[in-house]
Design a protein around this motif. Structure first.
Motif, mmCIF file in Angstrom:
data_model
loop_
_atom_site.group_PDB
_atom_site.id
_atom_site.type_symbol
_atom_site.label_atom_id
_atom_site.label_comp_id
_atom_site.label_asym_id
_atom_site.label_seq_id
_atom_site.Cartn_x
_atom_site.Cartn_y
_atom_site.Cartn_z
ATOM 1 N N SER A 155 -6.708 8.647 5.756
ATOM 2 C CA SER A 155 -5.889 8.395 6.569
ATOM 3 C C SER A 155 -4.680 7.649 6.097
ATOM 4 O O SER A 155 -3.678 7.637 7.061
ATOM 5 N N ALA A 156 -4.601 7.149 4.944
ATOM 6 C CA ALA A 156 -3.428 6.526 4.397
ATOM 7 C C ALA A 156 -3.370 6.307 2.980
ATOM 8 O O ALA A 156 -4.667 6.543 2.381
ATOM 9 N N GLN A 157 -2.301 6.291 2.448
ATOM 10 C CA GLN A 157 -2.263 6.183 0.784
ATOM 11 C C GLN A 157 -1.431 4.787 0.444
ATOM 12 O O GLN A 157 -0.440 4.583 1.051
ATOM 13 N N ILE A 158 -1.942 4.065 -0.321
ATOM 14 C CA ILE A 158 -1.365 2.653 -0.486
ATOM 15 C C ILE A 158 -0.939 2.955 -1.936
ATOM 16 O O ILE A 158 -1.534 3.253 -2.938
ATOM 17 N N TYR A 159 0.387 2.376 -2.283
ATOM 18 C CA TYR A 159 0.930 2.609 -3.674
ATOM 19 C C TYR A 159 1.206 1.357 -3.964
ATOM 20 O O TYR A 159 1.854 0.436 -3.271
ATOM 21 N N LEU A 160 0.736 0.924 -5.241
ATOM 22 C CA LEU A 160 1.087 -0.593 -5.733
ATOM 23 C C LEU A 160 1.545 -0.338 -7.270
ATOM 24 O O LEU A 160 1.502 0.707 -7.832
ATOM 25 N N ASP A 161 2.126 -1.221 -7.696
ATOM 26 C CA ASP A 161 2.974 -1.370 -8.812
ATOM 27 C C ASP A 161 1.989 -1.436 -9.906
ATOM 28 O O ASP A 161 1.124 -2.293 -10.275
ATOM 29 N N GLU A 174 2.898 -5.447 2.619
ATOM 30 C CA GLU A 174 2.016 -6.079 2.211
ATOM 31 C C GLU A 174 0.555 -5.889 2.504
ATOM 32 O O GLU A 174 0.399 -5.959 3.546
ATOM 33 N N ILE A 175 -0.313 -5.898 1.602
ATOM 34 C CA ILE A 175 -2.038 -5.722 1.889
ATOM 35 C C ILE A 175 -2.433 -6.891 1.507
ATOM 36 O O ILE A 175 -2.159 -7.891 0.636
ATOM 37 N N LEU A 186 2.692 1.390 2.093
ATOM 38 C CA LEU A 186 1.689 2.299 2.543
ATOM 39 C C LEU A 186 2.202 3.414 3.302
ATOM 40 O O LEU A 186 3.082 3.210 4.228
ATOM 41 N N GLN A 187 1.770 4.492 2.986
ATOM 42 C CA GLN A 187 2.236 5.918 3.874
ATOM 43 C C GLN A 187 1.052 6.299 4.817
ATOM 44 O O GLN A 187 -0.098 6.665 4.131
#
Length: 104
Positions: free
Chosen positions: A53-59, A9-10, A35-36
């Motif tokens: 520095s990171a990738q965030i995947y959302l639906d 969760e973000i 979050l990867q």
């Protein structure tokens, strides 16, 4: 149902109003995500190469802009704050959005 499991969760904080006569505070909201963390070279909105520095995947299609602030608390209790570098919408063959990928 999401394409991938969204077990993290973000907290997204949109920018407030910049009007000096009527400043409006923004209301943070939480979103389920994946979050990867990992280093990746991406292009930002100005076509410059920057390191993500990171990738965030959302639906599906998420209401995220490049001016939002994203806070994430990992499993160790460490809180990180990110600013989006680029936002990509992945679509299926029919054109419907299935994922929103945010590089931070």
């Amino acid at each position: 149902m999401a394409l991938i499991p969204l077990k993290q969760e973000i907290i997204v904080t949109p920018p407030g109003s910049d009007d000096p006569w009527d400043p409006q505070p923004s209301t943070p909201y939480s979103v389920k995500c994946r979050l990867q963390e990992g280093v990746k070279l991406v292009r930002n909105a100005n076509s410059q190469d920057v390191v993500s520095s990171a990738q965030i995947y959302l639906d599906k299609l998420a209401e995220i802009t490049l001016s939002d602030r994203i806070a994430y608390v990992d499993e160790n209790g460490v809180e990180r704050t990110y600013i989006p570098i680029s936002i990509e919408v992945k679509r299926n063959l029919g054109g419907k959005p299935i994922l929103t990928v945010i590089n931070v």
